[in-house]
Design a protein around this motif. Sequence first.
Motif, PDB file in Angstrom:
ATOM      1  N   UNK A   1       0.833  -1.208   0.000  1.00 16.20           N
ATOM      2  CA  UNK A   1       0.000   0.000   0.000  1.00 16.20           C
ATOM      3  C   UNK A   1       0.866   1.256   0.000  1.00 16.20           C
ATOM      4  N   UNK A   2       1.983   1.219   0.720  1.00 18.22           N
ATOM      5  CA  UNK A   2       2.916   2.353   0.705  1.00 18.22           C
ATOM      6  C   UNK A   2       3.422   2.621  -0.712  1.00 18.22           C
TER       7      UNK A   2
ATOM      8  N   UNK B   1      -9.382   3.205  -2.590  1.00 17.11           N
ATOM      9  CA  UNK B   1      -9.080   1.777  -2.717  1.00 17.11           C
ATOM     10  C   UNK B   1      -7.935   1.380  -1.796  1.00 17.11           C
ATOM     11  N   UNK B   2      -6.900   2.224  -1.744  1.00 15.73           N
ATOM     12  CA  UNK B   2      -5.720   1.882  -0.944  1.00 15.73           C
ATOM     13  C   UNK B   2      -6.089   1.684   0.513  1.00 15.73           C
TER      14      UNK B   2
ATOM     15  N   UNK C   1       4.828   8.964   4.589  1.00 18.67           N
ATOM     16  CA  UNK C   1       5.816   8.907   5.669  1.00 18.67           C
ATOM     17  C   UNK C   1       5.446   7.865   6.713  1.00 18.67           C
ATOM     18  N   UNK C   2       4.178   7.870   7.123  1.00 21.75           N
ATOM     19  CA  UNK C   2       3.762   6.966   8.187  1.00 21.75           C
ATOM     20  C   UNK C   2       3.760   5.509   7.735  1.00 21.75           C
ATOM     21  N   UNK C   3       3.325   5.246   6.511  1.00 21.36           N
ATOM     22  CA  UNK C   3       3.351   3.855   6.058  1.00 21.36           C
ATOM     23  C   UNK C   3       4.785   3.365   5.878  1.00 21.36           C
ATOM     24  N   UNK C   4       5.687   4.256   5.451  1.00 18.85           N
ATOM     25  CA  UNK C   4       7.104   3.877   5.381  1.00 18.85           C
ATOM     26  C   UNK C   4       7.647   3.581   6.772  1.00 18.85           C
ATOM     27  N   UNK C   5       7.255   4.389   7.751  1.00 19.97           N
ATOM     28  CA  UNK C   5       7.684   4.159   9.129  1.00 19.97           C
ATOM     29  C   UNK C   5       7.150   2.827   9.640  1.00 19.97           C
ATOM     30  N   UNK C   6       5.893   2.519   9.331  1.00 22.18           N
ATOM     31  CA  UNK C   6       5.310   1.249   9.764  1.00 22.18           C
ATOM     32  C   UNK C   6       6.083   0.071   9.189  1.00 22.18           C
TER      33      UNK C   6
ATOM     34  N   UNK D   1      -2.528  -8.331   0.379  1.00 17.60           N
ATOM     35  CA  UNK D   1      -1.633  -7.213   0.617  1.00 17.60           C
ATOM     36  C   UNK D   1      -1.598  -6.181  -0.487  1.00 17.60           C
ATOM     37  N   UNK D   2      -2.420  -6.312  -1.502  1.00 12.50           N
ATOM     38  CA  UNK D   2      -2.482  -5.258  -2.504  1.00 12.50           C
ATOM     39  C   UNK D   2      -3.931  -4.921  -2.794  1.00 12.50           C
TER      40      UNK D   2
END
Length: 279
Positions: free
Chosen positions: A30-31, A64-65, A224-229, A262-263
């Motif tokens: 998703x990121x 959708x994401x 940023x947050x999804x990359x951090x996750x 996952x997509x």
Amino acid sequence: MEGEVAQLDKEELACILIRAMSAAKNVGAQRDRLLQIRRRLQLRIPGDEDAARIQEDVASGLHKVYSMGLFHGARYLADCLEMASENRDRFSFSIPAFAVIPNEQLYGLLRRQWHSRRPTTLVQALARIESAYYAVMLPLEHHLPRCIEFLVGVRPPSVTPQTIGVMTGYPDDLIAAANEHLRRLANRPEGKFPNPAAAAGKPPREESSVDVDLALTYLHRSCSLTSLAVKHLDVAIAFVSSFLDPDEVANISKWTDQRTYYTSEEGPYPPDERNCLNC
């Protein structure tokens, strides 16, 4: 450290690892999709006759994401934390402030964790998983809906577990709700999102002004947050995996590859070469 691990046997650690790996595969995909969508929005030419259409396409892609993608990632993480808390005191690794501080302050707090030290105890690894959960929930519940709101002028319906069953005018099933919303988006009059409150006879929600710059701000924060996750999960997965047999870890990874949702429907997505935290 041995005393800590004894509270979670290898079977329990393997179950946690399955959920953490599933979440990592989901959130990472998703990121990557968010980065692609952001690039498209950034490349639009203001004032061009296609600009409005691009904004609508971006809004539907974002919906959708988070409704067909990140929602599942959040569920994997919630299950992971629930399993961990069944076998030890949740407050041993939990940060209670995450659940109560305002969204904008939570964003800053989570971002400051980017350079956290690698875990040396199970408690620290579980804390990373909890941070990943909030780093997914904040875009899911706040940043991505706000981004859509500033793209098209109306906030989309919520798809969080607490509210999905009471979305007036939409099916109870999450995927059906997302698909119905997208269908209505394509056929809505005057280029607007449907307003569930109006269907319930309630006063309509006040519309927001379209502001692409603000929309991009919320989209940057979601990236940023999804990359951090993803970073938190990668670190936690590596630590938990160290207590299990390498062959078992490999089998778990293969199993989650085959079974993890996952997509969203266009995936999988190639990663963006840029670090979204530096944008």
